[in-house]
Design a protein around this motif. Structure first.
Motif, PDB file in Angstrom:
ATOM      1  N   GLN A   1       0.835  -1.194   0.000  1.00 27.18           N
ATOM      2  CA  GLN A   1       0.000   0.000   0.000  1.00 27.18           C
ATOM      3  C   GLN A   1       0.874   1.250   0.000  1.00 27.18           C
ATOM      4  OE1 GLN A   1      -2.702   0.240   3.280  1.00 27.18           O
ATOM      5  NE2 GLN A   1      -3.568   2.185   2.632  1.00 27.18           N
ATOM      6  N   ASN A   2       0.526   2.195  -0.852  1.00 25.33           N
ATOM      7  CA  ASN A   2       1.250   3.454  -0.959  1.00 25.33           C
ATOM      8  C   ASN A   2       0.914   4.334   0.242  1.00 25.33           C
ATOM      9  OD1 ASN A   2       2.436   5.882  -1.716  1.00 25.33           O
ATOM     10  ND2 ASN A   2       0.876   6.348  -3.264  1.00 25.33           N
ATOM     11  N   ILE A   3       1.873   4.552   1.131  1.00 29.61           N
ATOM     12  CA  ILE A   3       1.613   5.293   2.365  1.00 29.61           C
ATOM     13  C   ILE A   3       1.778   6.802   2.190  1.00 29.61           C
ATOM     14  CG2 ILE A   3       2.180   3.365   3.876  1.00 29.61           C
ATOM     15  CD1 ILE A   3       4.968   4.511   4.225  1.00 29.61           C
ATOM     16  N   ALA A   4       2.141   7.250   0.990  1.00 26.53           N
ATOM     17  CA  ALA A   4       2.303   8.685   0.739  1.00 26.53           C
ATOM     18  C   ALA A   4       1.059   9.320   0.125  1.00 26.53           C
ATOM     19  CB  ALA A   4       3.495   8.922  -0.183  1.00 26.53           C
ATOM     20  N   LEU A   5       0.153   8.522  -0.398  1.00 30.70           N
ATOM     21  CA  LEU A   5      -0.989   9.032  -1.155  1.00 30.70           C
ATOM     22  C   LEU A   5      -1.820  10.007  -0.325  1.00 30.70           C
ATOM     23  CD1 LEU A   5      -2.650   8.862  -3.788  1.00 30.70           C
ATOM     24  CD2 LEU A   5      -3.941   6.996  -2.728  1.00 30.70           C
ATOM     25  N   GLY A   6      -1.969  11.227  -0.843  1.00 30.43           N
ATOM     26  CA  GLY A   6      -2.811  12.230  -0.209  1.00 30.43           C
ATOM     27  C   GLY A   6      -2.262  12.846   1.059  1.00 30.43           C
ATOM     28  N   LYS A   7      -1.021  12.524   1.425  1.00 30.84           N
ATOM     29  CA  LYS A   7      -0.449  13.062   2.662  1.00 30.84           C
ATOM     30  C   LYS A   7       0.033  14.506   2.457  1.00 30.84           C
ATOM     31  CE  LYS A   7      -0.945   9.249   5.047  1.00 30.84           C
ATOM     32  NZ  LYS A   7       0.173   8.369   5.410  1.00 30.84           N
ATOM     33  N   GLN A   8       0.290  15.190   3.562  1.00 26.43           N
ATOM     34  CA  GLN A   8       0.768  16.568   3.506  1.00 26.43           C
ATOM     35  C   GLN A   8       2.187  16.615   2.944  1.00 26.43           C
ATOM     36  OE1 GLN A   8       0.402  18.345   7.387  1.00 26.43           O
ATOM     37  NE2 GLN A   8      -1.754  18.814   7.077  1.00 26.43           N
ATOM     38  N   THR A   9       2.439  17.614   2.109  1.00 25.46           N
ATOM     39  CA  THR A   9       3.735  17.739   1.449  1.00 25.46           C
ATOM     40  C   THR A   9       4.234  19.178   1.517  1.00 25.46           C
ATOM     41  OG1 THR A   9       2.651  18.154  -0.678  1.00 25.46           O
ATOM     42  CG2 THR A   9       3.267  15.867  -0.180  1.00 25.46           C
ATOM     43  N   LYS A  10       5.524  19.324   1.292  1.00 25.98           N
ATOM     44  CA  LYS A  10       6.144  20.642   1.146  1.00 25.98           C
ATOM     45  C   LYS A  10       7.306  20.512   0.175  1.00 25.98           C
ATOM     46  CE  LYS A  10       5.116  23.428   5.200  1.00 25.98           C
ATOM     47  NZ  LYS A  10       5.686  24.367   6.192  1.00 25.98           N
ATOM     48  N   GLN A  11       7.718  21.651  -0.381  1.00 21.52           N
ATOM     49  CA  GLN A  11       8.927  21.688  -1.192  1.00 21.52           C
ATOM     50  C   GLN A  11       9.631  23.015  -0.953  1.00 21.52           C
ATOM     51  OE1 GLN A  11       7.632  20.985  -5.206  1.00 21.52           O
ATOM     52  NE2 GLN A  11       6.673  22.979  -5.436  1.00 21.52           N
ATOM     53  N   SER A  12      10.880  23.080  -1.404  1.00 17.91           N
ATOM     54  CA  SER A  12      11.715  24.236  -1.084  1.00 17.91           C
ATOM     55  C   SER A  12      11.161  25.534  -1.650  1.00 17.91           C
ATOM     56  CB  SER A  12      13.146  24.005  -1.581  1.00 17.91           C
ATOM     57  OG  SER A  12      13.155  23.633  -2.949  1.00 17.91           O
ATOM     58  N   ALA A  13      10.473  25.476  -2.789  1.00 17.43           N
ATOM     59  CA  ALA A  13       9.841  26.657  -3.383  1.00 17.43           C
ATOM     60  C   ALA A  13       8.853  26.189  -4.440  1.00 17.43           C
ATOM     61  CB  ALA A  13      10.888  27.586  -4.000  1.00 17.43           C
ATOM     62  N   ASP A  14       7.788  26.955  -4.638  1.00 16.73           N
ATOM     63  CA  ASP A  14       6.810  26.656  -5.690  1.00 16.73           C
ATOM     64  C   ASP A  14       7.061  27.564  -6.885  1.00 16.73           C
ATOM     65  OD1 ASP A  14       5.618  24.862  -4.012  1.00 16.73           O
ATOM     66  OD2 ASP A  14       3.946  26.162  -3.462  1.00 16.73           O
ATOM     67  N   LYS A  15       7.139  26.975  -8.073  1.00 16.79           N
ATOM     68  CA  LYS A  15       7.277  27.756  -9.298  1.00 16.79           C
ATOM     69  C   LYS A  15       6.002  27.612 -10.120  1.00 16.79           C
ATOM     70  CE  LYS A  15      10.293  28.477 -13.331  1.00 16.79           C
ATOM     71  NZ  LYS A  15      10.537  29.904 -13.050  1.00 16.79           N
ATOM     72  N   ARG A  16       5.433  28.729 -10.514  1.00 10.88           N
ATOM     73  CA  ARG A  16       4.230  28.755 -11.360  1.00 10.88           C
ATOM     74  C   ARG A  16       3.080  27.965 -10.742  1.00 10.88           C
ATOM     75  NH1 ARG A  16       7.496  27.396 -16.965  1.00 10.88           N
ATOM     76  NH2 ARG A  16       8.752  29.303 -17.024  1.00 10.88           N
ATOM     77  N   GLN A  17       2.966  28.039  -9.426  1.00 10.23           N
ATOM     78  CA  GLN A  17       1.871  27.403  -8.690  1.00 10.23           C
ATOM     79  C   GLN A  17       1.808  25.888  -8.891  1.00 10.23           C
ATOM     80  OE1 GLN A  17      -1.575  29.700  -9.955  1.00 10.23           O
ATOM     81  NE2 GLN A  17      -1.263  31.149  -8.283  1.00 10.23           N
ATOM     82  N   LYS A  18       2.939  25.290  -9.199  1.00  8.28           N
ATOM     83  CA  LYS A  18       2.999  23.827  -9.336  1.00  8.28           C
ATOM     84  C   LYS A  18       3.405  23.250  -7.983  1.00  8.28           C
ATOM     85  CE  LYS A  18       3.949  24.128 -14.260  1.00  8.28           C
ATOM     86  NZ  LYS A  18       4.913  23.911 -15.359  1.00  8.28           N
ATOM     87  N   GLY A  19       2.384  23.060  -7.142  1.00  3.75           N
ATOM     88  CA  GLY A  19       2.612  22.759  -5.745  1.00  3.75           C
ATOM     89  C   GLY A  19       3.102  21.350  -5.478  1.00  3.75           C
ATOM     90  N   SER A  20       3.601  21.159  -4.265  1.00  2.54           N
ATOM     91  CA  SER A  20       4.177  19.880  -3.858  1.00  2.54           C
ATOM     92  C   SER A  20       3.150  18.758  -3.818  1.00  2.54           C
ATOM     93  CB  SER A  20       4.838  20.035  -2.488  1.00  2.54           C
ATOM     94  OG  SER A  20       3.889  20.464  -1.519  1.00  2.54           O
TER      95      SER A  20
END
Length: 238
Positions: free
Chosen positions: A1-20
């Motif tokens: 089972q994929n334990i990452a599906l739908g979980k909260q995410t972050k990234q170092s910066a968003d470019k052009r609103q292409k979110g984590s």
């Protein structure tokens, strides 16, 4: 089972609103730019997911872009991060994004060559609440989907009743040891002890990464034999 599906995410910066969040939306078919995450071009660009609990990570699958710039997804690490360090005589608590930047790191995999798809088997005892993908260069990081697999560690590991929940930095215990092992962090050292029912405390040397597994009577407190030693940390049961 994929334990990452739908979980909260972050990234170092968003470019052009292409979110984590685009890397855990369940879509593995759209390996094109508008359905993938995108950071700014910077050194050590990163993406991370909060699994919400502490897991032993077995493998991580990554889908990258196929429409452009495949070379960007190269020279990167996949790490599991355990955000909470042992507190003196207190249970583990799940961390937050502030803890993420200070946590103990277990390296799952390093990828040097460029890829648009990767199924990475993690090193043994890769443990954490966060999984981070981070470039080891200056570039954009773009991920179309990330799936993570592993098993949640039991309450005996994360601070339930009778668990490993009392420790102290700059100390070690004396006594009989089951064995001495190599561990990449105090968290991994504690895990190695926790899976052995006869182990009730661990000494960990930060410089040598030596993990001493201590045996004691279950009803006794092994930390009563604790002595000061700046090179060691100790973590045990009550």
């Amino acid at each position: 089972q994929n334990i990452a599906l739908g979980k909260q995410t972050k990234q170092s910066a968003d470019k052009r609103q292409k979110g984590s969040y685009l890397a855990v939306d369940g879509s593995t078919n759209d390996q094109i730019g508008n359905r993938c995450t995108h950071t700014e071009q910077e050194f050590n660009s990163w993406w991370s997911v909060d699994l919400g609990a502490i897991y032993l990570i077995s493998h991580v699958i990554i889908w990258g872009r196929k429409d452009c710039c495949i070379e960007r997804l190269s020279s990167f690490t996949i790490d599991a991060i355990m955000p909470v360090k042992p507190r003196k005589c207190g249970p583990y608590q799940f961390g937050n994004w502030t803890d993420f930047f200070m946590g103990d790191i277990s390296e799952c995999h390093y990828q040097n060559e460029k890829v648009d798809f990767l199924n990475a088997t993690c090193q043994q005892n890769t443990v954490g609440q966060f999984v981070r993908i981070q470039l080891e260069k200056t570039d954009y990081l773009s991920l179309c989907e990330v799936e993570i697999f592993g098993r949640q560690l039991p309450s005996e590991y994360i601070g339930g009743k009778g668990s490993y929940k009392c420790g102290s930095s700059g100390h070690r215990i004396e006594g009989d040891f089951l064995e001495t092992a190599f561990a990449r962090s105090i968290i991994e050292c504690v895990y190695l002890c926790s899976v052995r029912h006869e182990c009730y405390a661990s000494n960990y040397n930060k410089a040598t990464q030596e993990c001493q597994q201590h045996v004691a009577e279950k009803k006794s407190n092994p930390l009563t034999n604790m002595i000061q030693d700046p090179d060691w940390d100790v973590f045990g049961s009550l």
